[in-house]
Design a protein around this motif. Structure first.
Motif: not given
Lengths: 347, 347, 347
Positions: A285-297
């Motif tokens: 689960e990812l909370a609201d307003r989470v940013t994941i940068t490119a190519k991250s796992l």
């Protein structure tokens, strides 16, 4: 084909902006600050391009109040010039003609329901139980499987496949090659089968629900759920070649860049930004307003909004090889470091 | 459309299970423990959901012997409830009707051979030398190129392209957008060409052989071989958007999750599990029963069964940036650590 | 279908090679050193396969001068055997027949212009303003949108979609499922919109220009530009499932392996090699002759030719877990190492 034209004053009026300079100046299109000519509109959103603003030949530029002084000609003043530019530029877009009606080469099942105001392009195939609502546009080669609904004013650009039990909301835009509602990847390993065991497929009995105003990129795939549905809430924006597995839930206003992938049953919050080729493992689960940068796992659930990353920096291959080889011994180095510290403290 | 129904006793009988409770209870479908109602069957495979079992309203639940006591109602007892559930759920799947015969909009070359029991959907194109065997189902918009064979009882859901020299075994399932038999990516760099050299294409003269019971996901691509064939043995399961390059060989019962990619001439063993977006470099060999975790890159051959990984953990971007920057100096740190140890030993 | 045959002497003559052995020997195809028989030609490019050369049953082998002595039979001597082999093998490729003319099932808009020498396959759709030049071949199910041009002698294998404002040069080869000219992923976030803001789409008003002799792989996507065009210069070679975002510029002779992705407005130089599943972030510039290894992420512009990498090595999962966990503390370790060194120096 007659040109689309607006005066500067008309644009200001239409979008509630103020203008400076000649309001009667006629605009026929948009362009970059560097490339636009006197009949075109441009914009300045990022102050680092101010030098381009002072040199522009554009007929009018959308700017923030603070950049007005640097405008060489007419200006439209907006709180958010990028948003205002997006709205204005849409006026100059020429979409392919899509007259209401069904192209004679399309194949429509007797049990399908197609609104009289919908436009169905060449070679489309619409199966039983499918519903195409008012004003929907299906470009060439779209396949709408059984029990799928295309909401009002939605547009399937070309060659879009909705497999089964897919519901698109209103104003959904789907690009060519997208496949929505394909089987989720559900397998049970049957140890008792001949040989040393083999796979048994789990039937994928759910569907896909896509909210209003979503956009689905070219060659993106969204599997239908195993039992419950795969869900995209409203205004979700997916770039090309994204993979959404079965029973994923994506919150409203979340955007994902090209080649991102979300594994089964993951739940992504609202207003998230998933970078290009980033991945999210299943059931997280990812909370609201989470940013994941490119190519991250993403390998664990994220409870707090913020920006998250994995990966290591790019280097010249020779240097990188040395560092990468050391990575294999990191745990040993950490132990040796601790041992040295202990020695040092004991002295 | 009449409902599909089975009694609990009928299900037990059909799959060799024992049951407890009311054998005459009628089941009309399947559902999750949390969502199923009295006319639905559910299952418990993972004991961590035992709380859901005790609270379920499902009409019958497939469980292991050890969970029988926690069943609030009827139960079917199976050694592997997930496998039994998969088999039962398949009874309730409604596949689109696929009557034998060729849709009038399909284009079949004179030199193609289509079994009378096959079903060929709208706008399919079948080229010379192609063979469609008994009971095969081609949904709308499939393209079967020259010298391709679709084995008996195989199903191409919709919009599948077999380019040339592709042989599908029996009961192969291919999802929309898959491309099988496209040119491998074979190039020779001709230094003598004008300018500073240019690429020459190597003709891809091989084919693709896909074994019985394989499944190929949506928008997955499998290139044909340069000289020999690209091969998937039987019961290989590929999720969506997987890329299999030319001359790859995948052993039986291997499964790959979405967006995995295997480069040219790699040889993957039997019963391997390749995680989502994992990659395997060209010409490598993986032994049987190798598991690669998601997003890992396999850069050397693997001789021993087991689980293998690469990558670094996800962190808050601020922390990650600090650690990632240090990675560029790992080799130096290791040397400095060794030097300190030497000093320390010499004291 | 009569066999394609050449004598050894004919091949030597045609490609300016010298031969040794029986020039009248007849060749009917090509094969690997290990698999070729007496009527087939093979080649040795990499000296590590010399053992296969001495054992080959091939009728003739293309070799470098230095390997001639190890040839058991006839040989063709080339400076670059791989290039010579590629040229020779092309003689033996049988492409599907593509007679000039338009298949009756194709749908051609009144305002499209199709050369009389072009071949338009079943179910193709060609929209207004599209131009298909001399000798171009469109396999089945290609969609050529408004204002697109397919250059002379180009071949769209099957099911290729050009959305709008796409220009392909001459001899461009595009594989099935490719989508060229789809909307770039351009969004502005409108904070003033209802709720907590929503996305506004930026119309994508540019096009795509693809140079002569490019190759585009299966299910690859290339978006059209937002204002200016997305550009591939000549002889760019893209493998399958590559994603090229809007306004990317790729220099001539650059090759990218499967699943590579380039984000918006990045500029890749000439003669670059982008490895499989490698990524390039937006707005970066790569110099000519830059090689990026597989799965690396380019996060900054690269000014110097050379090879660049990121990532960490694959390990057994147990070992990897320990090392990966330590990565989260690298910055701390580096500080502790420095502190120890300071202590050590102060002693």
């Amino acid at each position: 084909m007659s040109a689309i034209t607006y005066t500067v004053a008309e644009l200001a009026d239409r979008f509630g902006l103020t203008f400076s300079g000649d309001g009667t100046h006629v605009i026929e299109g948009v362009g970059t600050l560097a490339g636009a000519g006197p009949s075109q509109l441009s914009f300045l959103s990022n102050s680092k391009y101010t030098a381009q603003l002072t040199a522009t030949r554009a007929g009018v530029v959308v700017v923030r109040e603070e950049n007005l002084a640097d405008c060489p000609g007419a200006a439209l003043v907006a709180r958010d010039p990028y948003v205002a530019y997006a709205q204005i530029a849409a006026l100059f877009e020429r979409l392919p003609a899509a007259p209401p009606g069904i192209h004679p080469s399309a194949v429509i099942a007797a049990g399908a329901r197609v609104s009289g105001s919908a436009s169905i392009g060449p070679c489309c195939v619409i199966e039983n139980g499918a519903v195409i609502e008012d004003g929907a546009i299906l470009g060439p080669h779209c396949i709408i499987g059984e029990d799928c609904t295309v909401g009002a004013q939605s547009r399937l650009v070309a060659r879009v496949t909705l497999v089964t039990r897919v519901t698109l909301g209103r104003r959904v835009l789907v690009h060519p090659g997208a496949v929505i509602g394909s089987d989720g990847f559900g397998l049970a390993f049957d140890r008792s089968a001949s040989d040393h065991g083999s796979w048994i497929k789990l039937p994928q009995l759910g569907g896909v629900r896509i909210g209003d105003d979503c956009e689905i990129g070219a060659n993106t795939t969204i599997d239908r759920g195993a039992l419950d549905d795969t869900v995209l809430e409203e205004d979700v924006r997916l770039d090309n070649q994204i993979q959404i597995a079965h029973n994923v839930h994506v919150g409203a206003h979340t955007a994902m860049a090209g080649c991102a992938a979300v594994a089964g049953s993951a739940k992504i919050g609202r207003y998230c930004m998933i970078g290009g080729n980033a991945g999210v493992l299943g059931h997280l689960e990812l909370a609201d307003r989470v940013t994941i940068t490119a190519k991250s796992l993403v390998t664990h659930s994220i409870r707090e909004p913020g920006e998250y990353s994995s990966g290591v920096p790019l280097q010249d291959n020779r240097q990188w090889r040395k560092n990468a080889a050391r990575f294999k011994h990191l745990d040993e180095y950490a132990r040796r470091l601790s041992a040295l510290e202990k020695d040092s403290n004991n002295e």
